[in-house]
Design an enzyme around this catalytic site. Structure first.
Site, mmCIF file in Angstrom:
data_model
loop_
_atom_site.group_PDB
_atom_site.id
_atom_site.type_symbol
_atom_site.label_atom_id
_atom_site.label_comp_id
_atom_site.label_asym_id
_atom_site.label_seq_id
_atom_site.Cartn_x
_atom_site.Cartn_y
_atom_site.Cartn_z
ATOM 1 N N HIS A 28 -4.903 -2.785 9.194
ATOM 2 C CA HIS A 28 -5.317 -3.004 7.797
ATOM 3 C C HIS A 28 -4.213 -3.784 7.085
ATOM 4 O O HIS A 28 -3.285 -3.206 6.534
ATOM 5 C CB HIS A 28 -5.566 -1.641 7.128
ATOM 6 C CG HIS A 28 -6.042 -1.732 5.706
ATOM 7 N ND1 HIS A 28 -6.599 -0.658 5.032
ATOM 8 C CD2 HIS A 28 -6.050 -2.754 4.807
ATOM 9 C CE1 HIS A 28 -6.908 -1.016 3.805
ATOM 10 N NE2 HIS A 28 -6.585 -2.287 3.637
ATOM 11 N N HIS B 169 -4.087 -7.530 4.714
ATOM 12 C CA HIS B 169 -4.773 -8.705 4.157
ATOM 13 C C HIS B 169 -3.799 -9.868 4.271
ATOM 14 O O HIS B 169 -2.693 -9.783 3.735
ATOM 15 C CB HIS B 169 -5.128 -8.476 2.686
ATOM 16 C CG HIS B 169 -5.998 -7.272 2.475
ATOM 17 N ND1 HIS B 169 -7.358 -7.360 2.349
ATOM 18 C CD2 HIS B 169 -5.694 -5.951 2.402
ATOM 19 C CE1 HIS B 169 -7.867 -6.138 2.188
ATOM 20 N NE2 HIS B 169 -6.879 -5.265 2.222
ATOM 21 N N HIS C 254 -13.499 -1.022 2.881
ATOM 22 C CA HIS C 254 -12.635 -0.226 2.020
ATOM 23 C C HIS C 254 -13.540 0.785 1.313
ATOM 24 O O HIS C 254 -14.568 0.403 0.732
ATOM 25 C CB HIS C 254 -11.967 -1.096 0.955
ATOM 26 C CG HIS C 254 -10.839 -1.953 1.461
ATOM 27 N ND1 HIS C 254 -10.973 -2.809 2.506
ATOM 28 C CD2 HIS C 254 -9.543 -2.050 1.035
ATOM 29 C CE1 HIS C 254 -9.811 -3.418 2.715
ATOM 30 N NE2 HIS C 254 -8.927 -2.980 1.834
ATOM 31 N N GLU D 103 -10.775 4.566 -1.821
ATOM 32 C CA GLU D 103 -9.403 4.241 -2.271
ATOM 33 C C GLU D 103 -9.309 4.678 -3.733
ATOM 34 O O GLU D 103 -8.502 5.528 -4.086
ATOM 35 C CB GLU D 103 -9.134 2.747 -2.102
ATOM 36 C CG GLU D 103 -7.736 2.304 -2.534
ATOM 37 C CD GLU D 103 -7.528 0.789 -2.457
ATOM 38 O OE1 GLU D 103 -8.527 0.038 -2.399
ATOM 39 O OE2 GLU D 103 -6.351 0.361 -2.484
ATOM 40 N N ASP E 28 -1.413 -2.937 4.321
ATOM 41 C CA ASP E 28 -2.328 -3.429 3.280
ATOM 42 C C ASP E 28 -1.889 -4.803 2.745
ATOM 43 O O ASP E 28 -2.396 -5.818 3.197
ATOM 44 C CB ASP E 28 -2.473 -2.397 2.154
ATOM 45 C CG ASP E 28 -3.784 -2.495 1.391
ATOM 46 O OD1 ASP E 28 -4.661 -3.266 1.804
ATOM 47 O OD2 ASP E 28 -3.938 -1.779 0.375
ATOM 48 N N ASP E 29 -0.983 -4.824 1.783
ATOM 49 C CA ASP E 29 -0.494 -6.075 1.186
ATOM 50 C C ASP E 29 1.027 -5.999 1.095
ATOM 51 O O ASP E 29 1.597 -5.790 0.010
ATOM 52 C CB ASP E 29 -1.101 -6.250 -0.212
ATOM 53 C CG ASP E 29 -2.613 -6.257 -0.174
ATOM 54 O OD1 ASP E 29 -3.189 -7.269 0.261
ATOM 55 O OD2 ASP E 29 -3.227 -5.222 -0.533
HETATM 56 N N1 ADE Z 1 -7.640 -6.561 -1.343
HETATM 57 C C1 ADE Z 1 -6.352 -6.599 -0.979
HETATM 58 N N2 ADE Z 1 -5.827 -5.381 -0.996
HETATM 59 C C2 ADE Z 1 -6.819 -4.523 -1.371
HETATM 60 C C3 ADE Z 1 -6.909 -3.132 -1.566
HETATM 61 N N3 ADE Z 1 -5.865 -2.328 -1.390
HETATM 62 N N4 ADE Z 1 -8.083 -2.619 -1.971
HETATM 63 C C4 ADE Z 1 -9.134 -3.408 -2.162
HETATM 64 N N5 ADE Z 1 -9.094 -4.729 -1.990
HETATM 65 C C5 ADE Z 1 -7.955 -5.292 -1.588
HETATM 66 ZN ZN ZN Z 2 -6.845 -3.245 1.876
#
Ligand code: ADE
Ligand code: ZN
Length: 336
Positions: free
Chosen positions: A16, A18, A196, A199, A277-278
């Site tokens: 996971h 992006h 997703h 969350e 994630d990011d």
């Molecule tokens: N796009 C990038 N990161 C995300 C996240 N944590 N939740 C939803 N969309 C995303």
């Molecule tokens: Zn994500």
């Protein structure tokens, strides 16, 4: 061996991440200059100061703005190459990378430009470092299903490069049911599906992702813990959750990492994994996620090894490769 060394050296998969969320501020400035784009911020330091989020939406606004510097095939290649280099340095052997084509096509960038740059870096990483990968194309859930279908039709020209489709962006008010038709189309074409869910949204969205979108795993899934029947289903069918501790902290899904449900998830028998994630926005790549959560929850080496095993179990690798990777983790654990 210290926990730091153990986390760093253990073989793992990332499921996971992006790719647009791996854009480091320094690279953002470099690419912006190359493309003659003026950023809203004067310096890397000023940009980093803006990385203070109250919730998912406040992050997404900055994340989509940052992605606007990406214009050419070499931009997407360089972005992906930089992530893979980092992943390789952290002993990631397999990656399943998400990308958001609509973030680019809706501002006039060709789908081909995006996917060619990303795929070139993935192929190179396999040759150079032996990192295997699968690409997951995510639909932006704040946009319409018709827009997702248009994107899906473009993607069919690159079918061999994409393994699965996913669903991301603003969760609340955009339930999985909104995308039932496009996911049906994807399943019919042989793509795996993920989404997703849970969350910021409720456990009901996790149910919808499972029942309507037929997902193989849930991205995040934290709010599943509010529903006992759902917990039993996830455990019973060993449906993986791709958990992202630093993301949860930075987006205030949890108030403190000490309150993070990861350990409870493992104790309950859920197939939980750790992911970034990011990473460029949330303060760490996969190893930093492992380390922060291990420290906050006092995870043992055995629990860390279980998370690494889960990362391969939960992946889209073929069964024989999964077993090979799991044996690598077990061998590392036994000799550590
Ligand atoms: N796009 C990038 N990161 C995300 C996240 N944590 N939740 C939803 N969309 C995303
Ligand atoms: Zn994500």
């Amino acid at each position: 061996m210290s926990i730091e060394k153990f986390v760093k050296a253990i073989p793992k998969a990332e499921l996971h991440v992006h790719i647009e969320g791996t854009l480091e501020p320094e690279l953002m400035f470099k690419i912006a200059a190359r493309n003659n784009i003026l950023l809203q911020y004067q310096s890397v330091e000023e940009l980093k100061m803006a990385y203070k989020f109250n919730n998912l939406q406040s992050f997404l606004d900055i994340y989509y703005a940052g992605a606007k510097v990406l214009i050419t095939e070499p931009d997407f290649y360089e972005l992906t190459r930089a992530y893979l280099e980092k992943a390789h340095s952290q002993n990631v052997l397999h990656v399943e990378i998400m990308f958001d084509p609509q973030t680019h096509t809706n501002r006039g960038i060709e789908f081909k430009t995006v996917i060619s740059g990303i795929s070139r870096a993935l192929t190179e990483a396999q040759t150079e470092w032996g990192i295997t990968s699968n690409l997951i194309m995510c639909f932006l859930r704040h946009l319409s299903e018709d827009d997702a279908i248009k994107t899906f039709e473009m993607a069919l020209n690159y079918k061999d490069l994409i393994f699965a489709v996913g669903l991301d962006s603003s969760e609340k008010g955009h339930p999985p049911s909104k995308f039932q038709r496009v996911f049906e189309m994807a399943l019919k074409e042989g793509f795996k599906t993920v989404a997703h869910a849970g969350e910021e949204g409720p456990a009901d969205y996790v149910w919808e992702a499972l029942d309507l979108l037929k997902v193989s795993r849930i991205d995040h899934g934290n709010n599943s813990l509010n529903d006992d029947n759902l917990i039993q289903k996830l455990i019973g069918q060993q449906i993986p959750l791709t958990v992202c501790p630093l993301s949860n902290l930075k987006l205030k899904v949890v108030t403190d990492l000490k309150m993070h449900p990861l350990k409870k998830m493992l104790e309950a028998g859920l197939l939980a994994t750790v992911n970034s994630d990011d990473p460029s926005y949330f303060g760490g790549y996969i190893n930093e996620n492992f380390l922060s959560v291990a420290e906050a929850l006092n995870l043992s080496k055995q629990e860390i090894a279980l998370l690494a095993i889960n990362s391969f179990k939960a992946s889209f690798l073929e069964e024989t490769s999964k077993q090979e990777m799991i044996e690598k983790v077990q061998e590392f654990f036994e000799n550590s």
